[in-house]
Design a protein around this motif. Structure first.
Motif, mmCIF file in Angstrom:
data_model
loop_
_atom_site.group_PDB
_atom_site.id
_atom_site.type_symbol
_atom_site.label_atom_id
_atom_site.label_comp_id
_atom_site.label_asym_id
_atom_site.label_seq_id
_atom_site.Cartn_x
_atom_site.Cartn_y
_atom_site.Cartn_z
ATOM 1 N N TYR A 20 0.924 -1.335 -0.161
ATOM 2 C CA TYR A 20 -0.065 0.113 0.010
ATOM 3 C C TYR A 20 0.828 1.358 0.122
ATOM 4 C CZ TYR A 20 -4.098 2.887 0.882
ATOM 5 O OH TYR A 20 -5.141 3.977 0.794
ATOM 6 N N ARG A 21 2.049 1.105 0.749
ATOM 7 C CA ARG A 21 2.911 2.373 0.688
ATOM 8 C C ARG A 21 3.458 2.782 -0.619
ATOM 9 N NH1 ARG A 21 8.278 3.325 1.474
ATOM 10 N NH2 ARG A 21 8.770 0.860 1.594
ATOM 11 N N ASN A 22 3.758 1.665 -1.363
ATOM 12 C CA ASN A 22 4.238 1.920 -2.601
ATOM 13 C C ASN A 22 3.189 1.975 -3.659
ATOM 14 O OD1 ASN A 22 7.168 1.940 -2.100
ATOM 15 N ND2 ASN A 22 6.658 -0.177 -1.213
ATOM 16 N N SER A 23 2.012 1.947 -3.604
ATOM 17 C CA SER A 23 0.789 1.974 -4.438
ATOM 18 C C SER A 23 0.696 3.165 -5.119
ATOM 19 C CB SER A 23 -0.276 1.060 -4.023
ATOM 20 O OG SER A 23 -1.135 0.906 -5.008
ATOM 21 N N SER A 24 0.497 3.157 -6.240
ATOM 22 C CA SER A 24 0.184 4.341 -7.045
ATOM 23 C C SER A 24 -1.442 4.494 -7.268
ATOM 24 C CB SER A 24 0.678 4.911 -8.505
ATOM 25 O OG SER A 24 0.452 3.949 -9.263
ATOM 26 N N ASN A 25 -1.910 3.373 -7.129
ATOM 27 C CA ASN A 25 -3.494 3.464 -7.452
ATOM 28 C C ASN A 25 -4.119 2.080 -6.645
ATOM 29 O OD1 ASN A 25 -6.165 3.547 -8.480
ATOM 30 N ND2 ASN A 25 -5.412 3.605 -10.301
ATOM 31 N N PRO A 26 -4.354 2.080 -5.303
ATOM 32 C CA PRO A 26 -4.929 1.127 -4.722
ATOM 33 C C PRO A 26 -6.309 0.330 -4.991
ATOM 34 C CG PRO A 26 -4.022 2.619 -2.993
ATOM 35 C CD PRO A 26 -4.025 3.248 -4.502
ATOM 36 N N ASP A 27 -7.083 1.333 -5.844
ATOM 37 C CA ASP A 27 -8.189 0.993 -6.041
ATOM 38 C C ASP A 27 -8.529 -0.078 -7.441
ATOM 39 O OD1 ASP A 27 -9.320 2.810 -4.535
ATOM 40 O OD2 ASP A 27 -9.947 4.000 -5.748
ATOM 41 N N LYS A 28 -7.235 0.119 -7.921
ATOM 42 C CA LYS A 28 -6.981 -0.770 -9.247
ATOM 43 C C LYS A 28 -6.082 -1.985 -9.248
ATOM 44 C CE LYS A 28 -10.013 1.307 -12.017
ATOM 45 N NZ LYS A 28 -11.250 0.656 -12.145
ATOM 46 N N GLU A 29 -5.174 -1.708 -8.171
ATOM 47 C CA GLU A 29 -4.065 -2.654 -7.945
ATOM 48 C C GLU A 29 -4.599 -4.056 -7.479
ATOM 49 O OE1 GLU A 29 0.567 -3.178 -6.162
ATOM 50 O OE2 GLU A 29 -0.440 -1.360 -6.225
ATOM 51 N N ILE A 30 -4.126 -5.117 -7.789
ATOM 52 C CA ILE A 30 -4.434 -6.498 -7.821
ATOM 53 C C ILE A 30 -3.379 -7.056 -6.550
ATOM 54 C CG2 ILE A 30 -5.258 -8.829 -8.317
ATOM 55 C CD1 ILE A 30 -6.369 -7.412 -10.852
ATOM 56 N N VAL A 31 -3.875 -7.803 -5.557
ATOM 57 C CA VAL A 31 -2.917 -8.455 -4.545
ATOM 58 C C VAL A 31 -3.057 -9.893 -4.753
ATOM 59 C CG1 VAL A 31 -1.850 -8.656 -2.339
ATOM 60 C CG2 VAL A 31 -2.560 -6.205 -3.448
ATOM 61 N N LEU A 32 -2.419 -10.843 -5.280
ATOM 62 C CA LEU A 32 -2.341 -12.215 -5.068
ATOM 63 C C LEU A 32 -1.699 -12.733 -3.618
ATOM 64 C CD1 LEU A 32 -1.852 -11.365 -8.156
ATOM 65 C CD2 LEU A 32 -2.550 -13.600 -8.401
ATOM 66 N N ILE A 33 -2.453 -13.171 -2.670
ATOM 67 C CA ILE A 33 -1.631 -13.629 -1.336
ATOM 68 C C ILE A 33 -1.735 -15.045 -1.323
ATOM 69 C CG2 ILE A 33 -2.243 -13.770 1.055
ATOM 70 C CD1 ILE A 33 -3.986 -11.201 0.668
ATOM 71 N N HIS A 34 -0.449 -15.402 -1.318
ATOM 72 C CA HIS A 34 0.079 -16.986 -1.586
ATOM 73 C C HIS A 34 0.760 -17.263 -0.498
ATOM 74 C CE1 HIS A 34 -0.141 -20.496 -4.070
ATOM 75 N NE2 HIS A 34 1.406 -20.515 -3.765
ATOM 76 N N ASP A 35 0.759 -18.489 -0.003
ATOM 77 C CA ASP A 35 2.012 -19.327 0.871
ATOM 78 C C ASP A 35 3.147 -19.557 0.074
ATOM 79 O OD1 ASP A 35 -0.041 -20.066 3.184
ATOM 80 O OD2 ASP A 35 -1.052 -20.877 1.311
ATOM 81 N N GLY A 36 4.184 -19.092 0.866
ATOM 82 C CA GLY A 36 5.450 -19.535 0.304
ATOM 83 C C GLY A 36 5.708 -21.194 0.239
ATOM 84 N N VAL A 37 4.881 -21.797 1.187
ATOM 85 C CA VAL A 37 5.129 -23.372 0.996
ATOM 86 C C VAL A 37 4.017 -24.073 0.141
ATOM 87 C CG1 VAL A 37 6.467 -23.531 2.930
ATOM 88 C CG2 VAL A 37 3.866 -23.406 3.304
ATOM 89 N N ARG A 38 3.554 -23.244 -0.764
ATOM 90 C CA ARG A 38 2.724 -23.874 -1.814
ATOM 91 C C ARG A 38 3.603 -23.770 -3.086
ATOM 92 N NH1 ARG A 38 -2.647 -25.521 -0.417
ATOM 93 N NH2 ARG A 38 -3.317 -24.440 1.493
ATOM 94 N N PRO A 39 4.438 -24.519 -3.396
ATOM 95 C CA PRO A 39 5.270 -24.439 -4.831
ATOM 96 C C PRO A 39 4.751 -25.118 -5.858
ATOM 97 C CG PRO A 39 6.247 -26.142 -3.175
ATOM 98 C CD PRO A 39 4.928 -25.618 -2.654
ATOM 99 N N LEU A 40 3.723 -25.852 -5.756
ATOM 100 C CA LEU A 40 3.188 -26.445 -7.033
ATOM 101 C C LEU A 40 1.858 -25.613 -7.657
ATOM 102 C CD1 LEU A 40 3.220 -30.143 -5.706
ATOM 103 C CD2 LEU A 40 4.727 -29.227 -7.512
#
Length: 241
Positions: free
Chosen positions: A95-115
């Protein structure tokens, strides 16, 4: 704009590995975490990656990123005391580095799901653009039973109405950032995952079908399953199957 938030702040107490956290266990000279990150690195729709990492392992991760020519990781932030807090730390950096939070998409993923697969990453982004969210799910194959405190069966659920939530779980930055801040105000700190948090604050969520093999590596058994699946994938490519 799409940013992958990879959280890898766990210690892996159920892995019985005293030397390394589970996300840094290696297969063929590469850590589980790097295998995960590479899928987002190579997907053309992902612009940036933020990794939440154990403080004592940040330098190790930086060295591994350099060694494996990973260029999309823009920030590595320290994990929190819980999964929810770790994700919040990552979101705060995005969020601190986002220029447009309304349009930016975030994909939240576990580091231990490598497949994971590149196709699933792309499908997640498309779903957020169309429906506002993308919760990866797979069908439930076993019977699910509810019991009371004395272990007496209360209900046997119909499998056709049940699915298991997996990752990634994807949203617009403005939405997931909002619910995390509301949870802090309301002193809700132990939500199971991002989907639960979003539903807690009234959001309707859209599901997408995931891949069965995209397991979370939590135990030693999971690691051996990951190794078997990875090597089967590699052999099929070599043999042209």
């Amino acid at each position: 704009m799409a940013t992958a938030l990879i959280f890898a702040g766990g210690t892996g107490s159920r892995m019985n590995s005293k030397a390394k956290p589970k996300q840094f266990l290696e297969l063929h000279g590469k850590s589980i975490l790097i295998y995960t990150i590479e899928y987002f690195e190579l997907n053309e729709e992902v612009d940036n990656i933020v990794v939440v990492c154990l403080a004592d392992w940040i330098d190790t991760l930086k060295e591994q990123l350099k060694r494996n020519y990973i260029t999309k990781v823009k920030s590595i932030v320290e994990g929190g005391k819980s999964g929810q807090e770790s994700i919040y730390n990552g979101l705060k950096e995005i969020y601190r580095n986002s220029s447009n939070p309304d349009k930016e998409i975030v994909l939240i993923h576990d580091g231990v799901r490598p497949l994971i697969s590149s196709q699933l990453i792309t499908k997640s982004i498309q779903s957020v653009r169309e429906f506002g969210s993308a919760i990866t799910v797979v069908p439930v194959k076993e019977s699910i039973i509810s019991t009371d405190d004395s272990d007496k069966i209360q209900k046997i659920h119909k499998r056709n109405n049940l699915k298991m939530a997996r990752a990634p779980q994807s949203f617009y930055l403005k939405d997931i950032w909002y619910v995390h801040n509301e949870a802090i105000k309301d002193n809700k700190s132990n939500m199971v995952d991002s989907a639960s948090l979003m539903m807690e604050y009234g959001y309707k969520l859209h599901t997408i079908d995931g891949v069965e093999e995209n397991i979370k590596i939590t135990t030693s058994f999971d690691y051996y399953i990951f190794r078997a699946i990875y090597e089967a994938r590699e052999n099929s490519q070599i043999l042209g199957l």
